[in-house]
Design a protein around this motif. Structure first.
Motif, PDB file in Angstrom:
ATOM      1  N   UNK A   1       0.800  -1.340   0.240  1.00 37.95           N
ATOM      2  CA  UNK A   1       0.185   0.305  -0.254  1.00 37.95           C
ATOM      3  C   UNK A   1       0.775   1.546   0.550  1.00 37.95           C
ATOM      4  N   UNK A   2       1.934   0.484   0.669  1.00 39.97           N
ATOM      5  CA  UNK A   2       3.041   2.168   0.944  1.00 39.97           C
ATOM      6  C   UNK A   2       3.377   2.713  -0.193  1.00 39.97           C
ATOM      7  N   UNK A   3       3.910   1.435  -1.167  1.00 47.51           N
ATOM      8  CA  UNK A   3       4.682   1.955  -2.318  1.00 47.51           C
ATOM      9  C   UNK A   3       3.803   2.031  -3.374  1.00 47.51           C
ATOM     10  N   UNK A   4       2.011   1.876  -3.791  1.00 50.50           N
ATOM     11  CA  UNK A   4       1.672   2.627  -4.201  1.00 50.50           C
ATOM     12  C   UNK A   4       1.202   3.752  -3.981  1.00 50.50           C
TER      13      UNK A   4
ATOM     14  N   UNK B   1      10.302  -2.467   9.761  1.00 50.37           N
ATOM     15  CA  UNK B   1       9.463  -1.754  10.160  1.00 50.37           C
ATOM     16  C   UNK B   1       8.176  -1.903   9.257  1.00 50.37           C
ATOM     17  N   UNK B   2       6.921  -1.344  10.249  1.00 56.15           N
ATOM     18  CA  UNK B   2       5.611  -0.966   9.438  1.00 56.15           C
ATOM     19  C   UNK B   2       5.184   0.744  10.309  1.00 56.15           C
ATOM     20  N   UNK B   3       6.269   1.439   9.237  1.00 60.26           N
ATOM     21  CA  UNK B   3       5.939   2.788  10.011  1.00 60.26           C
ATOM     22  C   UNK B   3       6.022   4.134   8.504  1.00 60.26           C
ATOM     23  N   UNK B   4       4.570   4.420   8.412  1.00 60.12           N
ATOM     24  CA  UNK B   4       4.155   4.829   7.628  1.00 60.12           C
ATOM     25  C   UNK B   4       5.199   6.315   7.488  1.00 60.12           C
ATOM     26  N   UNK B   5       4.897   6.593   5.823  1.00 58.98           N
ATOM     27  CA  UNK B   5       5.692   7.655   5.684  1.00 58.98           C
ATOM     28  C   UNK B   5       4.898   9.038   6.060  1.00 58.98           C
TER      29      UNK B   5
ATOM     30  N   UNK C   1      -2.622   7.258   3.929  1.00 53.88           N
ATOM     31  CA  UNK C   1      -3.668   7.193   2.945  1.00 53.88           C
ATOM     32  C   UNK C   1      -4.130   5.241   2.419  1.00 53.88           C
ATOM     33  N   UNK C   2      -4.939   5.030   2.856  1.00 56.43           N
ATOM     34  CA  UNK C   2      -4.816   3.723   2.808  1.00 56.43           C
ATOM     35  C   UNK C   2      -5.922   3.305   1.212  1.00 56.43           C
ATOM     36  N   UNK C   3      -5.436   2.307   0.211  1.00 61.60           N
ATOM     37  CA  UNK C   3      -6.063   2.100  -0.876  1.00 61.60           C
ATOM     38  C   UNK C   3      -6.025   0.303  -1.204  1.00 61.60           C
ATOM     39  N   UNK C   4      -5.201  -0.214  -0.427  1.00 57.50           N
ATOM     40  CA  UNK C   4      -5.069  -1.322  -0.762  1.00 57.50           C
ATOM     41  C   UNK C   4      -5.675  -1.806   0.933  1.00 57.50           C
TER      42      UNK C   4
END
Length: 88
Positions: free
Chosen positions: A34-37, A74-78, A84-87
């Protein structure tokens, strides 16, 4: 692919993102996929004259932050666009 490989490949190129979605560990890698997208989609805004160049710098920094987070597991949001959640 295992979770870590899927997370890292998702950030490499848009083709890597597609491979991560199709062949990767879908359930465990949703966060980094999701982050990459989101980073790739918001990167499209960099075509705007003047402001787009400044935005492109932010996108590159976010991309590096996401990639380093994937490498470290790690699962740290940018910042700014990380919520933003698309997936789902």
């Amino acid at each position: 692919m295992d979770k870590r490989t899927t997370d890292i490949v998702a950030y490499i190129t848009i083709i890597g993102l597609l491979l991560a979605v199709i062949l990767g560990d879908k359930e465990n890698s949703k966060f980094h996929t999701n982050q990459a997208l989101v980073i790739w989609l918001f990167g499209l805004l960099s075509v705007i004259p003047c402001l787009g160049q400044i935005w492109a710098i932010f996108i590159v920094v976010f991309w590096f932050m996401g990639l380093i987070g994937a490498i470290n597991g790690e699962e740290k949001p940018v910042p700014i666009i990380g919520t933003v959640k698309l997936i789902k």
